[in-house]
Design an enzyme around this catalytic site. Structure first.
Site, mmCIF file in Angstrom:
data_model
loop_
_atom_site.group_PDB
_atom_site.id
_atom_site.type_symbol
_atom_site.label_atom_id
_atom_site.label_comp_id
_atom_site.label_asym_id
_atom_site.label_seq_id
_atom_site.Cartn_x
_atom_site.Cartn_y
_atom_site.Cartn_z
ATOM 1 C CE LYS A 284 -4.468 1.217 1.942
ATOM 2 N NZ LYS A 284 -5.621 0.756 2.679
ATOM 3 C CD GLU A 369 -19.877 -1.727 7.220
ATOM 4 O OE1 GLU A 369 -20.030 -2.818 6.612
ATOM 5 O OE2 GLU A 369 -18.927 -0.960 6.996
ATOM 6 N NE ARG A 397 -22.808 -3.499 2.548
ATOM 7 C CZ ARG A 397 -21.720 -3.560 1.785
ATOM 8 N NH1 ARG A 397 -20.600 -4.022 2.286
ATOM 9 N NH2 ARG A 397 -21.747 -3.158 0.550
HETATM 10 C C1 LIG Z 1 -19.370 -1.029 3.558
HETATM 11 C C2 LIG Z 1 -18.134 -0.197 3.717
HETATM 12 N N1 LIG Z 1 -17.580 -0.066 4.943
HETATM 13 C C3 LIG Z 1 -16.478 0.690 5.107
HETATM 14 C C4 LIG Z 1 -15.898 1.314 4.034
HETATM 15 C C5 LIG Z 1 -14.694 2.215 4.222
HETATM 16 N N2 LIG Z 1 -13.519 1.679 3.565
HETATM 17 C C6 LIG Z 1 -13.102 2.088 2.361
HETATM 18 S S1 LIG Z 1 -11.757 1.289 1.838
HETATM 19 C C7 LIG Z 1 -11.669 0.387 3.246
HETATM 20 C C8 LIG Z 1 -10.569 -0.598 3.429
HETATM 21 C C9 LIG Z 1 -10.534 -1.583 2.344
HETATM 22 O O1 LIG Z 1 -9.471 -2.442 2.584
HETATM 23 P P1 LIG Z 1 -8.995 -3.424 1.446
HETATM 24 O O2 LIG Z 1 -10.165 -4.094 0.835
HETATM 25 O O3 LIG Z 1 -7.936 -4.285 2.006
HETATM 26 O O4 LIG Z 1 -8.395 -2.463 0.340
HETATM 27 P P2 LIG Z 1 -7.120 -1.489 0.466
HETATM 28 O O5 LIG Z 1 -7.642 -0.163 0.903
HETATM 29 O O6 LIG Z 1 -6.164 -2.079 1.422
HETATM 30 O O7 LIG Z 1 -6.573 -1.424 -0.923
HETATM 31 C C10 LIG Z 1 -12.709 0.707 4.111
HETATM 32 C C11 LIG Z 1 -12.917 0.121 5.427
HETATM 33 C C12 LIG Z 1 -16.517 1.154 2.778
HETATM 34 N N3 LIG Z 1 -16.041 1.745 1.681
HETATM 35 N N4 LIG Z 1 -17.610 0.389 2.653
#
Ligand SMILES: Cc1ncc(C[n+]2csc(CCOP(=O)(O)OP(=O)(O)O)c2C)c(N)n1
Length: 636
Positions: A284, A369, A397
């Site tokens: 990342k 969630e 959700r």
């Molecule tokens: C339902 C929902 N909950 C929380 C989020 C906030 N959110 C956006 S990206 C993320 C982390 C995603 O992690 P990952 O899938 O590992 O992708 P990375 O950011 O590491 O590339 C979160 C919690 C969201 N977009 N949707």
């Protein structure tokens, strides 16, 4: 050589395919520089985007988008995809009003196969696409790209379960594993993925040792010994491949920054019957040292100085999230039943200080969630005092869990809805436009909206004292008002609003963040000879019946102002009460109409929605003029 010698030639995936593979690392470098340059001015999701540049190039090099469908989970990592699918120049205006969106959007490009913003949708959506493809007799590839954080969410796991059953060919899940969600990824699945990647490192190390042993004297004996040790260690170390057990063919883990290797692997996928899961390991923030070192800070950021990584925006001063986190931490010192729950948003919801002081009473459940809500219900059932902090948009959700697991059983779960109302640049997937409706319609629920940070503190204490059922507090994104916080520990009177000023001509009832603009609107109206009562609703459920009755006295028209969709919002609740009580009053609802609000700055969007002081005063004036001339002001 110009900074973007290669990139300037890429207007489509076809242009990309014309480059030799050897040029792709240099192109990746140019794209990284471009993303950093644009985001330093515009803000956005930097770390995930930088981590997925090489993977995106390899995918578009091998597959044939838009015929082959590439679906991005969350979509916050799709910047490279946007840049190389005809939006290179448009990318300069990323996330600005009328500019391109920060997330995939089907109206923006034929390459954006599925719109996203919320996590964990890619596998289900891709599987649906693949099922449709087969029914329609076509044979393109469907590729869902999902992060290690998002793959642990309920929907992703439901999708994997179904995919293992459907066994679709040419259906590929790319697991983009950077060991991070927004914060460090949590949970058993995250640990499992680390074990697989560690196994890979072990095998790599083993290959290196093997080669070395061949070169030393008595190397063959040493190799025999090493071989035996290897076998016994391998049996201990190598975990079963869970995805294989669930019906996927598993490939990996691959180095997600080794473009030739990725291209090689992807090119051979057509030979494999599906479904296939390709596990790629990425870093990342890759290529920008500040983001590599602090991927959490650079997950989603405002504008910043490229050379130092320091924030550029004048976002000084406390935010509502911080006031929430600090107040809850103080409350937790006084009551050890208080527990805090977040769904992968520890930092965003302001719970970092709580987690540090009460690690055993803090739960990050991952991007889950629905689970967060029912988990809280379980805690409440045993007498704990759970505060579930979830952004307004993401709690959508968990709606059934709010109804079925919490409210129906009158369990005292406290919902903290951050980012309620218009959030700005993240746009329609992230605006908290609906919570006054979806929480307001649930029996046994109490809903509060603070007009400033002192009110938030009081309402947190009030929610703490509500034992007979669930409660919710919704507040906006961003900076607090800046009021005196010295006397904010007492609770507010349950179900009662506040009359802030009295005027005989109209009554304006404002919710939460709308209180201040409405106070200002009343000043503007006063300068035009209209005396307005201003009421801070404080509670949108239950409605303060007495205050509403008084507001309508003397035939005064009532204006309800809320940063929420009008349909099913607080204005509707006020109108319902008045008509059920036989009180005839004109109620004008000022809020968000029947639309998904696009992206832009919060100020731009509030202006456009008619939710600034001037626009609110204008709406009241117009309505009063119509009344005076006998034309219908009408309730919306
Ligand atoms: C339902 C929902 N909950 C929380 C989020 C906030 N959110 C956006 S990206 C993320 C982390 C995603 O992690 P990952 O899938 O590992 O992708 P990375 O950011 O590491 O590339 C979160 C919690 C969201 N977009 N949707």
């Amino acid at each position: 050589m110009s900074d973007s010698e290669l990139l300037s030639r890429i207007d489509s995936p076809a242009d990309l395919k014309r480059l030799p593979v050897d040029d792709l690392p240099a192109l990746a470098e140019e794209i990284r520089n471009y993303i950093i340059e644009v985001l330093s001015r515009r803000g956005g999701h930097l770390a995930s985007s930088l981590g997925s540049v090489d993977l995106t190039l390899a995918l578009h090099y091998v597959f044939d988008s838009p015929r082959d469908r590439i679906v991005w989970d969350v979509g916050h990592q799709s910047y490279t995809h946007k840049i190389i699918t005809g939006r290179r120049e448009a990318f300069r205006d990323l996330r600005t009003k009328n500019g391109i969106s920060g997330f995939p959007k089907i109206t923006e490009s034929e390459h954006d196969i599925f719109g996203t913003g919320h996590a964990c949708t890619a596998i289900s959506a891709s599987l649906g696409l693949a099922a449709a493809r087969d029914l329609l007799g076509d044979d393109y590839f469907v590729i869902g790209v999902v992060g290690d954080g998002a793959i642990s969410g309920g929907m992703s796991l439901e999708g994997i379960n179904h995919a293992g059953h459907l066994k679709k060919n040419r259906f590929i899940v790319i697991l983009n594993d950077n060991e991070m969600s927004i914060s460090k990824n949590v949970g058993a699945l995250a640990k499992y993925l680390t074990r697989i990647t560690t196994k890979n490192l072990y095998l790599q190390l083993e290959a290196d040792v093997w080669e070395l042993l061949g070169k030393v004297p008595h190397g063959s004996t040493a190799r025999k010994l090493a071989s035996r040790i290897k076998e016994s260690i391998k049996n201990l170390v190598v975990p079963t491949i869970l995805f294989e057990e669930l019906g996927f063919r598993y490939l990996g883990p691959l180095d997600g920054h080794d473009i030739p290797q990725l291209i090689d692997t992807f090119s051979n996928l057509h030979q494999l019957p599906g479904p296939v899961l390709v596990h790629v390991v990425t870093k990342k923030g890759k290529g920008y040292s500040f983001a590599e070192e602090d991927a959490e800070k650079f997950h989603g950021i405002g504008s910043f100085y490229k050379t130092t990584g320091d924030s550029r925006s004048a976002e000084s001063g406390a935010k509502y999230s911080k006031v929430f986190g600090e107040t809850l931490t103080r409350m937790a010192r006084e009551d050890d039943r208080i527990v805090a729950i977040t769904a992968a948003m520890k930092e965003g919801t302001g719970l970092t200080c709580f987690a540090a002081e009460f690690p055993e009473r803090f739960f990050d459940v991952g991007i889950s969630e629905q689970h967060a809500v029912t988990f809280a219900a379980g805690l409440a059932r045993e007498g704990m005092m759970p505060f579930v902090a979830i952004y307004s948009t993401f709690l959508q959700r968990g709606f059934d869990q709010v109804i079925h697991d919490v409210a129906l059983q009158r369990l005292p779960v406290r919902f903290i809805l951050d980012r309620a109302g218009i959030v700005g640049e993240d746009g329609p997937t992230h605006h908290g436009s609906f919570d006054l409706g979806y929480m307001g319609m649930v029996p046994n629920m109490t809903v509060m909206a603070p007009s400033d940070e002192c009110e938030l503190s009081r309402m947190l204490r009030t929610a703490g004292a509500i034992e007979y059922g669930p409660s919710a507090i919704r507040f906006p994104r961003g900076k607090v008002v800046g009021v005196d916080m010295s006397a904010c520990d007492e609770t507010v009177e349950l179900g009662k609003g506040r009359l802030l000023s009295e005027g005989r001509d109209v009554s304006m009832i404002a919710v939460g963040a709308m209180v201040r603009p409405v106070v200002e609107a009343a000043r503007i109206l006063a300068s035009k000879g209209i005396a307005a009562s201003v009421i801070d609703a404080r509670f949108t459920k239950p409605v303060d019946e007495e205050l509403i009755r008084v507001s309508s006295e003397g035939g005064r028209p009532i204006f309800v102002i809320e940063e929420n969709v009008i349909a099913g919002g607080f204005g509707d609740a006020v109108a319902r009460y008045l008509s059920a009580s036989g009180i005839s009053a004109i109620v004008t609802r000022i809020g968000i109409g029947d639309l998904f609000v696009p992206h832009g700055t919060r100020d731009e969007l509030l202006e456009e929605l008619g939710l600034t002081a001037e626009r609110i005063a204008g709406t009241v004036l117009l309505s009063m003029e119509r009344r005076d001339t006998g034309s219908d002001g009408g309730a919306r």
